[in-house]
Design a protein around this motif. Structure first.
Motif, PDB file in Angstrom:
ATOM      1  N   ILE A 199       8.289   1.816 -87.980  1.00  0.00           N
ATOM      2  CA  ILE A 199       8.120   0.679 -88.890  1.00  0.00           C
ATOM      3  C   ILE A 199       9.217   0.695 -89.950  1.00  0.00           C
ATOM      4  O   ILE A 199       9.869  -0.323 -90.199  1.00  0.00           O
ATOM      5  CB  ILE A 199       6.727   0.699 -89.551  1.00  0.00           C
ATOM      6  N   ARG A 200       9.428   1.839 -90.566  1.00  0.00           N
ATOM      7  CA  ARG A 200      10.452   1.928 -91.610  1.00  0.00           C
ATOM      8  C   ARG A 200      11.846   1.659 -91.036  1.00  0.00           C
ATOM      9  O   ARG A 200      12.644   0.914 -91.622  1.00  0.00           O
ATOM     10  CB  ARG A 200      10.413   3.307 -92.264  1.00  0.00           C
ATOM     11  N   ALA A 205      16.340  -1.979 -90.742  1.00  0.00           N
ATOM     12  CA  ALA A 205      17.378  -2.587 -89.900  1.00  0.00           C
ATOM     13  C   ALA A 205      17.357  -4.109 -90.017  1.00  0.00           C
ATOM     14  O   ALA A 205      18.402  -4.760 -90.067  1.00  0.00           O
ATOM     15  CB  ALA A 205      17.180  -2.166 -88.451  1.00  0.00           C
ATOM     16  N   ALA A 206      16.138  -4.675 -90.073  1.00  0.00           N
ATOM     17  CA  ALA A 206      16.007  -6.122 -90.194  1.00  0.00           C
ATOM     18  C   ALA A 206      16.548  -6.603 -91.541  1.00  0.00           C
ATOM     19  O   ALA A 206      17.258  -7.618 -91.614  1.00  0.00           O
ATOM     20  CB  ALA A 206      14.542  -6.528 -90.034  1.00  0.00           C
ATOM     21  N   LYS A 207      16.255  -5.875 -92.603  1.00  0.00           N
ATOM     22  CA  LYS A 207      16.707  -6.267 -93.934  1.00  0.00           C
ATOM     23  C   LYS A 207      18.215  -6.129 -94.085  1.00  0.00           C
ATOM     24  O   LYS A 207      18.862  -6.937 -94.758  1.00  0.00           O
ATOM     25  CB  LYS A 207      15.993  -5.418 -94.995  1.00  0.00           C
ATOM     26  N   ILE A 265       6.947  -3.442 -82.725  1.00  0.00           N
ATOM     27  CA  ILE A 265       7.243  -3.311 -84.149  1.00  0.00           C
ATOM     28  C   ILE A 265       8.486  -4.120 -84.518  1.00  0.00           C
ATOM     29  O   ILE A 265       8.512  -4.803 -85.551  1.00  0.00           O
ATOM     30  CB  ILE A 265       7.426  -1.828 -84.518  1.00  0.00           C
ATOM     31  N   ALA A 266       9.506  -4.066 -83.661  1.00  0.00           N
ATOM     32  CA  ALA A 266      10.717  -4.852 -83.919  1.00  0.00           C
ATOM     33  C   ALA A 266      10.373  -6.331 -84.040  1.00  0.00           C
ATOM     34  O   ALA A 266      10.881  -7.036 -84.927  1.00  0.00           O
ATOM     35  CB  ALA A 266      11.731  -4.630 -82.798  1.00  0.00           C
ATOM     36  N   GLY A 273      17.930  -7.192 -82.936  1.00  0.00           N
ATOM     37  CA  GLY A 273      19.073  -6.488 -82.357  1.00  0.00           C
ATOM     38  C   GLY A 273      18.662  -5.516 -81.257  1.00  0.00           C
ATOM     39  O   GLY A 273      17.479  -5.349 -80.957  1.00  0.00           O
ATOM     40  N   PRO A 274      19.657  -4.830 -80.667  1.00  0.00           N
ATOM     41  CA  PRO A 274      19.378  -3.888 -79.582  1.00  0.00           C
ATOM     42  C   PRO A 274      18.853  -2.549 -80.101  1.00  0.00           C
ATOM     43  O   PRO A 274      19.042  -2.198 -81.266  1.00  0.00           O
ATOM     44  CB  PRO A 274      20.742  -3.710 -78.914  1.00  0.00           C
TER      45      PRO A 274
END
Length: 326
Positions: A199-200, A205-207, A265-266, A273-274
């Protein structure tokens, strides 16, 4: 029904006005049990932070029990961590957990705690136990070496509960949850289990707009995940409905691969992303799915779906990220 000093005990609805001590009430499981007990109408809950009471301090633990004299205890306090932490600090995981649980149970026995629930972990079972894992698989094979020290400590706790039942007749019980997640989990890079770590990692990565995310292992091991609020509900149910020497598996009865949970979760956090898999890192046990027949026979099944649980947990993590431990 069991008896001690002429007083008979049997599983029944717990007295909501009796003193109930939750050891580890700020942690993942303990905080969920605390919330469940509050919602269930318990009026005399007791909890101590580690700074207020070090459960490794035997004299301090005995003094606390002699003063508070709880009728019920949920022993959820433990030193916990993922593969990395267990591999780096096996002495800590063995010594700290044995001292914590031994001190609490010995003190509870001295003051005559009526009902005690000891919470362990599914890592107590052999690495290659037949799937789904039944309670009678305990001590039938070699443990997973990446967390064997922690597992041995928890096995000692199960045997401690069984010994109290045999020698003193108290209806204490043990519950072995599968992989848990939810509010107040440990999301630190060094100490977290797989799900909060993912999750973290994916949320950051998303942010940050990261080009890729790298996870340990192959992603092929299968794991079962249970929300901590479900675990708390099961804990109260077992205290009121189960009285047996065997530890009780607590889980959902279904599992997913680490790769599948990473993808979910992604999606929940919005990372598109990959993902790369570092196959030089260990996978751990290939599969760890619990047989929950005994729990079902006791009248309880899980209610929180993995999707719903993940959405709740991600929301909680984002609301509390600034204050979480590193």
């Amino acid at each position: 029904m069991t008896a001690i000093d002429g007083v008979s005990y049997s599983p029944a609805e717990l007295d909501r006005d009796s003193t109930f001590y939750v050891a580890g009430h700020r942690g993942l499981v303990g905080s969920a049990i605390w919330r469940r007990l509050q919602a269930g109408g318990f009026t005399k809950l007791i909890g101590k932070t580690s700074s207020e009471l070090d459960l490794k301090d035997r004299e301090g633990v005995f003094a606390f029990f002699r003063e508070s004299r709880p009728r019920y205890v949920a022993l959820a306090a433990a030193k916990v961590g993922g593969i990395l932490a267990n591999s780096m600090y096996p002495v800590d995981f063995l010594s700290d957990n044995i001292r914590i649980q031994t001190n609490v149970m010995d003190a509870a026995l001295e003051v005559g705690v009526e009902r005690l629930l000891f919470l362990g972990s599914s890592c107590i079972y052999p690495k290659f136990a037949e799937q789904p894992i039944r309670e009678d698989s305990l001590l039938t094979g070699h443990l997973e070496p990446t967390n064997d020290a922690y597992a041995i400590a928890k096995i000692a706790g199960i045997l401690h509960v069984q010994a109290v039942r045999r020698q003193y007749g108290l209806p204490w019980i043990s519950a072995m949850p599968t992989n848990l997640y939810g509010p107040n989990d440990n999301f630190s890079p060094q100490g977290s289990h797989v799900l909060p770590a993912l999750i973290r990692r994916y949320d950051e990565a998303a942010k940050e707009g990261a080009a890729t995310v790298t996870n340990w292992g192959t992603g092929s091991p299968r794991r079962e995940f249970l929300h901590s609020d479900d675990m708390a509900d099961a804990s109260l149910h077992l205290l009121e409905h189960y009285d047996g020497p065997s530890q009780v598996n607590v889980g959902t009865g279904s599992d997913v691969t680490i790769r599948e949970i990473a993808e979910t979760i992604a999606d929940v956090v919005g990372y598109s992303g990959p993902t790369q898999w570092d196959t030089s890192k260990p996978d751990g046990t290939p599969q760890k799915l619990l047989d929950v027949s005994l729990l079902a026979d006791a009248g309880w099944t899980s209610r929180i779906s993995l999707q719903d649980g993940l959405e709740r947990t991600v929301a909680w993590y984002r609301d509390n990220a600034s204050r979480l431990r590193e």
